[in-house]
Design an enzyme around this catalytic site. Sequence first.
Site, mmCIF file in Angstrom:
data_model
loop_
_atom_site.group_PDB
_atom_site.id
_atom_site.type_symbol
_atom_site.label_atom_id
_atom_site.label_comp_id
_atom_site.label_asym_id
_atom_site.label_seq_id
_atom_site.Cartn_x
_atom_site.Cartn_y
_atom_site.Cartn_z
ATOM 1 N N ASP A 1 -10.327 -5.904 -3.894
ATOM 2 C CA ASP A 1 -9.466 -6.231 -4.396
ATOM 3 C C ASP A 1 -8.110 -7.013 -3.664
ATOM 4 O OD1 ASP A 1 -10.393 -5.647 -7.161
ATOM 5 O OD2 ASP A 1 -9.237 -3.696 -7.141
ATOM 6 N N ARG B 1 -7.401 -13.536 0.225
ATOM 7 C CA ARG B 1 -8.183 -14.617 0.180
ATOM 8 C C ARG B 1 -7.485 -15.863 -0.728
ATOM 9 N NH1 ARG B 1 -12.008 -16.989 -2.922
ATOM 10 N NH2 ARG B 1 -12.106 -15.328 -4.224
ATOM 11 N N ASP C 1 -3.243 -6.274 -8.574
ATOM 12 C CA ASP C 1 -3.478 -7.253 -7.461
ATOM 13 C C ASP C 1 -4.221 -8.213 -7.914
ATOM 14 O OD1 ASP C 1 -2.465 -5.161 -5.423
ATOM 15 O OD2 ASP C 1 -4.671 -4.537 -5.074
ATOM 16 N N HIS D 1 -9.527 0.364 -3.167
ATOM 17 C CA HIS D 1 -9.837 -0.912 -3.820
ATOM 18 C C HIS D 1 -9.573 -2.215 -2.894
ATOM 19 C CE1 HIS D 1 -5.608 -0.304 -3.637
ATOM 20 N NE2 HIS D 1 -5.194 -1.677 -3.919
ATOM 21 N N ASP E 1 -1.241 -1.583 4.880
ATOM 22 C CA ASP E 1 -1.445 -0.435 5.750
ATOM 23 C C ASP E 1 -2.863 -0.694 6.426
ATOM 24 O OD1 ASP E 1 -1.608 1.714 7.195
ATOM 25 O OD2 ASP E 1 -1.738 3.074 5.543
ATOM 26 N N HIS F 1 0.789 -1.440 -0.005
ATOM 27 C CA HIS F 1 0.122 -0.001 0.141
ATOM 28 C C HIS F 1 0.613 1.341 0.059
ATOM 29 C CE1 HIS F 1 -3.471 -2.291 1.991
ATOM 30 N NE2 HIS F 1 -3.843 -2.365 0.546
ATOM 31 N N GLY G 1 -1.470 -1.716 -8.717
ATOM 32 C CA GLY G 1 -2.745 -2.422 -8.049
ATOM 33 C C GLY G 1 -4.047 -1.823 -8.157
#
Length: 120
Positions: free
Chosen positions: A91, A97, A61, A88, A81, A9, A56
Amino acid sequence: MARIGLVAHDDKKDDLCRWAEVHRHKLGQHELWGTGTTGSRVMAATGLTVSLLKSGPLGGDQQLGAMICEGRLDVLIFFIDPLSAQPHDVDVKALTRLATLYDVPLANNKSTADAVLAAV
């Protein structure tokens, strides 16, 4: 040689670059992939070659997530962060996940990145 994804981030990009500088020699033994801005900053800070994906928020991402699904990424270093809202965020959650679902080592901070890099 491991295939390592690098992403951070905005407020964590400096931290990831400093971490990559410290581990430049070890990272240089692996194939590095990064989202556009993060990967560019890591290359500038270390002189290492990083294959660049999109930024990203513009799909980088998701590109890393696709690489995980396709078995083309062995490790994900993602300095998150936790104190800033991300536009986003969906994403980001999808990427973490997928790393969890496909059992890809995921490091979200310096301490876990140290441990994961030592293991590859």
